[in-house]
Write a protein that holds these residues in place. Structure first.
Motif: not given
Length: 427
Positions: A88-95, A245-256
């Motif tokens: 789960d790729v998440r934000a590290e800062t706000s914006g 916000q910090p910790g908000a989800l950008c997207a989920t990525i999987i490797q198959l």
């Protein structure tokens, strides 16, 4: 008529009595009694019949010559597919999001931009940090000059203090002069210390400015949220204009590719599985994949007492999905076994599964253990390396019954393909 019937019955009864109870006397009084009796010939025929009795009692059966062959055995597991990596790729800062979203199912490469945040005042913060560093760097030469001047004055004060002390000892200098030179010496030391402190403060200012600039650059780098590895998006990226916000989800990525197959081995079979062992899995969709064992847990699950294993399977076309149920067969060491027709199996009186075999002139029963059922026949263990197995007539004999065996040429094991390697064991 009635008298004749009675007399006939009496004569018949006397004849039977004489033949049964007085047989020797009857033979002696009959004509030809002096001739040699055919007793010897009768006895000889009886003895011949007695010798031929076992041969007539033997049961004719059909058997095959069977030899043990090493076959690979497989550990059968129930498991499922798992993505090699899922994050789960998440934000590290706000914006605020300023990039167009990527839709789920899209394939992204390593380092590809997924979410971009508005920079805001972060560029100004970086410029301010750089300016503070430049200002602190200009103070270094000034501080070094002040330190050099203070050190020179300190040397002069030390010389004056030494001279005044010697003159005072000879009576050529007053105590007042000596006190003055000592005061000047102390002041010189204080000035040097102050100059050093000023120079250290300038250097500290440079380091603080560098840290502030690095933090500003790091904050700017966090504005671009990129893919950590190549894979598929399992969700849409954050929508344009949404506030992160910090910790908000950008997207989920999987490797198959490759994909993992996970199974759990019972503790009774864990020693039969080795690292790198070939394995095959059949998905519920019917798809078959092959790979090798890449991981074996050293710790059992406290609830099920099973050990987790993983196998890696190439999946270049991404046809295998995450979470599919699979039946996994892991190859283990070879086991001696015989390939026999299924019809050769039988049960003894106690219900034990086995086969009838030819043991010299008689039949015998040997219990067997089923290994594998194939189109060519059934693989069984528990028999000697070489054995003659009855395939026709086994239901008509038991252990110890004499048999006359004829052997079939079309032994099921003659043309059978024997998997001798671990890879063939799972075919």
């Amino acid at each position: 008529m009635r008298l004749f019937s009675i007399l006939a019955a009496i004569v018949a009864a006397l004849a039977i009595y004489a033949f049964v109870f007085e047989r020797a006397w009857l033979i002696s009084v009959l004509p030809g009694a002096d001739a040699p009796a055919p007793t010897t010939e009768v006895v000889t025929k009886s003895e011949a019949n007695a010798e031929e009795a076992p041969a007539r009692a033997a049961v004719r059966v059909v058997a095959i010559h069977s030899r043990a062959q090493d076959i690979g055995s497989a550990v059968v597991l129930r498991g499922q597919t798992e993505a090699l990596r899922q994050v789960d790729v998440r934000a590290e800062t706000s914006g605020r999001i300023v990039s167009e979203p990527l839709r789920k199912g899209a394939f992204v490469e390593t380092g590809q931009l997924m979410c971009q945040l508005d920079a805001g005042t972060r560029q100004a913060a970086l410029a301010e940090a750089r300016a503070r560093k430049a200002e602190a760097e200009t103070r270094i030469p000034e501080g070094e000059a002040r330190l050099a001047e203070a050190e020179a004055r300190l040397v002069e004060a030390q010389i004056n203090d030494t001279a005044a002390s010697k003159l005072s000892e000879s009576g050529y200098a007053s105590d007042t002069r000596v006190a003055g030179t000592r005061a000047a010496l102390s002041a010189g030391k204080a000035t040097v210390q102050a100059a050093k402190s000023g120079l250290d403060a300038a250097r500290t200012g440079i380091e603080a400015a560098e840290a502030a600039a690095a933090a500003a650059r790091e904050e700017l780098a966090r504005l671009d949220i990129t893919a950590p590895f190549a894979g598929l998006l399992e969700s849409d990226t954050a929508e344009l204009g949404s506030l992160m916000q910090p910790g908000a989800l950008c997207a989920t990525i999987i490797q198959l590719d490759p994909i993992k197959l996970v199974g759990f081995v019972p503790e009774t079979d864990v020693n039969r599985v080795e690292m790198g062992a070939p394995a095959r899995a059949t998905l519920v969709s019917g798809t078959e994949v092959t790979g090798a064992v890449t991981f074996m847990s050293r710790s059992a699950d406290p609830q099920t007492r099973t050990f987790r294993i993983e196998m890696s399977v190439p999946n270049p076309d991404l046809a295998v999905r995450d979470g599919q149920t699979a039946e996994i067969l892991v190859a283990s060491g070879g086991t001696p076994a015989h390939l026999l027709p299924q019809s050769a199996l039988t049960l003894d009186d106690s219900g034990t599964l086995g086969v009838r075999v030819v043991d010299g002139p008689v039949a015998d029963f040997m219990p067997v253990t089923l290994m594998r059922d194939t189109a060519e026949g059934i693989w069984v263990s528990g028999l000697p390396d070489a054995v003659d197995v009855i395939v026709i007539g086994q239901e008509y004999v038991i252990a110890g019954v004499p048999v006359i065996a004829s052997y079939r040429d079309d032994n099921a094991t003659d043309n059978a393909a024997v998997p001798g390697t671990k890879a063939e064991a799972i075919q």
